[in-house]
Each structure stands twice: as C-alpha cells, then as structure tokens.
Design a protein around this motif. Structure first.
Motif, PDB file in Angstrom:
ATOM      1  N   PHE A   1       0.831  -1.212   0.000  1.00  0.00           N
ATOM      2  CA  PHE A   1       0.000   0.000   0.000  1.00  0.00           C
ATOM      3  C   PHE A   1       0.861   1.256   0.000  1.00  0.00           C
ATOM      4  O   PHE A   1       0.660   2.175  -0.796  1.00  0.00           O
ATOM      5  N   VAL A   2       1.850   1.292   0.899  1.00  0.00           N
ATOM      6  CA  VAL A   2       2.648   2.508   1.034  1.00  0.00           C
ATOM      7  C   VAL A   2       3.680   2.631  -0.088  1.00  0.00           C
ATOM      8  O   VAL A   2       3.759   3.653  -0.767  1.00  0.00           O
TER       9      VAL A   2
ATOM     10  N   PRO B   1      11.856  -7.978  -2.082  1.00  0.00           N
ATOM     11  CA  PRO B   1      11.490  -7.374  -3.365  1.00  0.00           C
ATOM     12  C   PRO B   1      10.843  -5.998  -3.235  1.00  0.00           C
ATOM     13  O   PRO B   1      10.831  -5.222  -4.190  1.00  0.00           O
ATOM     14  N   TRP B   2      10.309  -5.704  -2.043  1.00  0.00           N
ATOM     15  CA  TRP B   2       9.621  -4.430  -1.834  1.00  0.00           C
ATOM     16  C   TRP B   2      10.526  -3.361  -1.242  1.00  0.00           C
ATOM     17  O   TRP B   2      10.589  -2.237  -1.755  1.00  0.00           O
ATOM     18  N   GLN B   3      11.178  -3.677  -0.146  1.00  0.00           N
ATOM     19  CA  GLN B   3      11.954  -2.675   0.583  1.00  0.00           C
ATOM     20  C   GLN B   3      13.383  -3.153   0.738  1.00  0.00           C
ATOM     21  O   GLN B   3      13.641  -3.985   1.600  1.00  0.00           O
ATOM     22  N   PRO B   4      14.303  -2.672  -0.089  1.00  0.00           N
ATOM     23  CA  PRO B   4      14.099  -1.581  -1.049  1.00  0.00           C
ATOM     24  C   PRO B   4      13.960  -2.019  -2.492  1.00  0.00           C
ATOM     25  O   PRO B   4      14.128  -1.195  -3.398  1.00  0.00           O
TER      26      PRO B   4
ATOM     27  N   GLU C   1       6.025   8.114   4.660  1.00  0.00           N
ATOM     28  CA  GLU C   1       5.796   6.806   5.270  1.00  0.00           C
ATOM     29  C   GLU C   1       6.801   5.772   4.767  1.00  0.00           C
ATOM     30  O   GLU C   1       7.231   4.902   5.527  1.00  0.00           O
ATOM     31  N   VAL C   2       7.183   5.846   3.489  1.00  0.00           N
ATOM     32  CA  VAL C   2       8.214   4.944   2.982  1.00  0.00           C
ATOM     33  C   VAL C   2       9.518   5.156   3.740  1.00  0.00           C
ATOM     34  O   VAL C   2      10.193   4.193   4.129  1.00  0.00           O
ATOM     35  N   LYS C   3       9.886   6.400   3.970  1.00  0.00           N
ATOM     36  CA  LYS C   3      11.105   6.693   4.725  1.00  0.00           C
ATOM     37  C   LYS C   3      11.021   6.110   6.136  1.00  0.00           C
ATOM     38  O   LYS C   3      12.003   5.569   6.659  1.00  0.00           O
ATOM     39  N   ARG C   4       9.861   6.201   6.745  1.00  0.00           N
ATOM     40  CA  ARG C   4       9.692   5.655   8.089  1.00  0.00           C
ATOM     41  C   ARG C   4       9.863   4.138   8.066  1.00  0.00           C
ATOM     42  O   ARG C   4      10.518   3.558   8.939  1.00  0.00           O
ATOM     43  N   GLN C   5       9.301   3.475   7.047  1.00  0.00           N
ATOM     44  CA  GLN C   5       9.448   2.026   6.932  1.00  0.00           C
ATOM     45  C   GLN C   5      10.912   1.632   6.725  1.00  0.00           C
ATOM     46  O   GLN C   5      11.385   0.650   7.305  1.00  0.00           O
ATOM     47  N   LEU C   6      11.610   2.373   5.885  1.00  0.00           N
ATOM     48  CA  LEU C   6      13.025   2.083   5.664  1.00  0.00           C
ATOM     49  C   LEU C   6      13.808   2.223   6.962  1.00  0.00           C
ATOM     50  O   LEU C   6      14.723   1.440   7.237  1.00  0.00           O
ATOM     51  N   HIS C   7      13.441   3.205   7.765  1.00  0.00           N
ATOM     52  CA  HIS C   7      14.128   3.394   9.046  1.00  0.00           C
ATOM     53  C   HIS C   7      13.798   2.259  10.020  1.00  0.00           C
ATOM     54  O   HIS C   7      14.666   1.816  10.785  1.00  0.00           O
TER      55      HIS C   7
END
Length: 291
Positions: free
Chosen positions: A163-164, A221-224, A189-195
């Motif tokens: 979703f994000v 496969p998603w992050q990153p 939100e992507v930056k928060r997930q990466l963190h």
C-alpha cells in the motif's frame, strides 16, 4: 498550504457526496481498474506438467513466490518443481475467468497445487509463502519465538509495503498528474518504513534473527527492491543512507536462488534480467546465460 495543494489538483474539483466511476481515467492503469470484481472474459488457465502451477507476473509480489520456489529447489525439495505462467496485469489477464476462479480478487500471484485431490488454490502472496513453507517444512521456523518473529515481519510487509510503497510508486511514476501532497505523504511513510528496517537490521542478520526465512523473501522485493526496480524511486527517498538495510539487501541478492527467482515472469529488462515463463530449470539457465 491551501494554495500549494490547489496547484496540484484539477481546477475546481470538489468530492461529490457519493462517489461514482468516470467513463475514462488517465494514467497507466486507468482503463483497467474497476469498482466491481469478477471475470470480464472467458479464458481457461494453462496447466503444465509440474505439481505446482503459478500464475503471476514478476512484480515485487510475484518475485516473493518464485524466489521461495527456487530456494526450495536449491535446498533439494524436488517436489517444488513448478510451471510459472505469465499473467500480464498491464493487459488485464488477471480478469480472465480461469484466473478469477483461483483468485476472486484478481491480483497476482495465484498458485494451484495439483498434487492434492481436489487441487488446492492459493492466493495472496503471503498465504502462498506460508503454504509452501509448511508444505515443504522449510524457511519457516518451528521454534515458537522464531516462528512468531517470522510472522511478525511477514504480516508487517503484507500490511504496509504494497500500500505505502505501491502508493508512492503510483503517484510518483504512474499517476496522470503529479500531486505534491500525495507524493509527500507516501514518501514520508516509505522513509519511516526504511528506518524501521534499518534500525532492526542493525542488530539482526535477518529479519527473524539468525535464520533466513519467508519474511526476508517477502520484504526483499519491496523494501528496497521496488524502490530500485519498478518505481525507480531509490534516489528520491535516498535509499543509500540506510546502511544496515543495504547490507541485508545485498546479502540476499547474492543468493543464487534469489537471482533465479527474481527474473521469472518478468516482461522487460536487459538480457538475463527477465523470463516471461518458466517450465524447467533450464529456462532460467538459458536466460541468465544471456547476461
């Protein structure tokens, strides 16, 4: 702030009291999306010779399953042989009657296990990962704490990244106009997930600790992965600053089974980076030799 938002919106747009679909939409998926489910045309699914029949495309969600299947084969599980049939979501293949019968949600991937009687349809990538891991007794720990940690990260991925990450990718790469508010909201939100990932992986080799599991295969496969791949947003969100995440990402990318699984059902790329369908190990061998 109001002026900034209005500059990125269709002039004069006010949401109606009750939404209804338009006759036409812009963007790459504008003519495919619909507010109703179900088959739109008759088309049977092909069936190959192997126990497992996968119907998919090599998007991040599709790669999860082909990576696991190749890992299972590499680990000696010969019954994990599979046929991977391309479902081209850009052409609307997912709305054929055969595919909709396996997955009423008309999203890839979908799996049919032909070794059971009656056959077992499985849809949703996370469900497929769990089904295969339990069927073969691999890549899903049996010890309670490690098993729970694996499910923690698997469910985290299922509930956030598509979703994000997909939301950022849509508004950044596919939407017919650039909406600053939407891109900023999803980028945040992507930056928060990466963190979240980078912080966790600073003290863990893999997501579930010291074991490589289906959680790693789901997130990778998603992050990153998608940020480098289908959406090309890696520079935009400064992926390179997450050093622990990149250490984990590169370690998994170096696994031979991952290199094999990531190209299956891909429809474009440089030689050796895509393979429309897979029906035998030799299909991947030939594709990789083209690099």
């Amino acid at each position: 702030m109001t002026e900034i938002i209005l500059e990125n919106q269709p002039a004069g747009y006010v949401p109606p009291k009750v939404w209804s679909p338009k006759t036409t939409y812009g963007g790459q998926f504008g003519n495919i999306n619909s507010p109703v489910s179900g088959a739109r045309f008759e088309r049977d699914l092909p069936v190959g010779k192997h126990p497992l029949q996968l119907y998919s495309q090599g998007t991040p969600n599709g790669q999860k399953v082909t990576i696991l299947l190749e890992e299972l084969l590499a680990a000696g599980h010969t019954d994990a042989e599979y046929d991977a049939w391309l479902i081209d979501i850009f052409k609307g293949d997912q709305f054929g009657s055969g595919f909709a019968a396996v997955n009423p949600n008309s999203k890839i991937p979908a799996l049919v296990d032909q070794s059971t009687s009656p056959v077992t349809p499985v849809f949703e990538s996370g469900s497929i990962l769990v089904y295969l891991a339990e069927r073969f007794g691999a890549f899903l720990p049996t010890e309670r704490r490690a098993r729970t940690e694996t499910f923690n990260w698997l469910m985290w991925q299922m509930g956030t990244a598509p979703f994000v990450g997909g939301g950022l990718g849509h508004f950044y790469a596919y939407a017919p106009l650039k909406i600053e508010y939407a891109i900023d909201r999803y980028a945040m939100e992507v930056k928060r997930q990466l963190h979240v990932l980078d912080t966790h992986l600073a003290s863990h080799e893999f997501l579930a600790g010291d074991q490589y599991t289906i959680a790693d295969m789901a997130v990778w496969p998603w992050q990153p992965g998608s940020l480098y791949g289908v959406y090309n947003t890696h520079e935009f969100v400064a992926v390179e600053e997450y050093k622990h995440l990149l250490r984990w990402y590169k370690a998994i990318a170096a696994r031979p089974a991952v290199a094999r699984g990531r190209i299956v059902n891909r429809t474009s790329g440089q030689p050796g980076t895509f393979l429309l369908e897979r029906h035998a190990a030799a299909d991947i061998d030939s594709a990789l030799q083209a690099k």
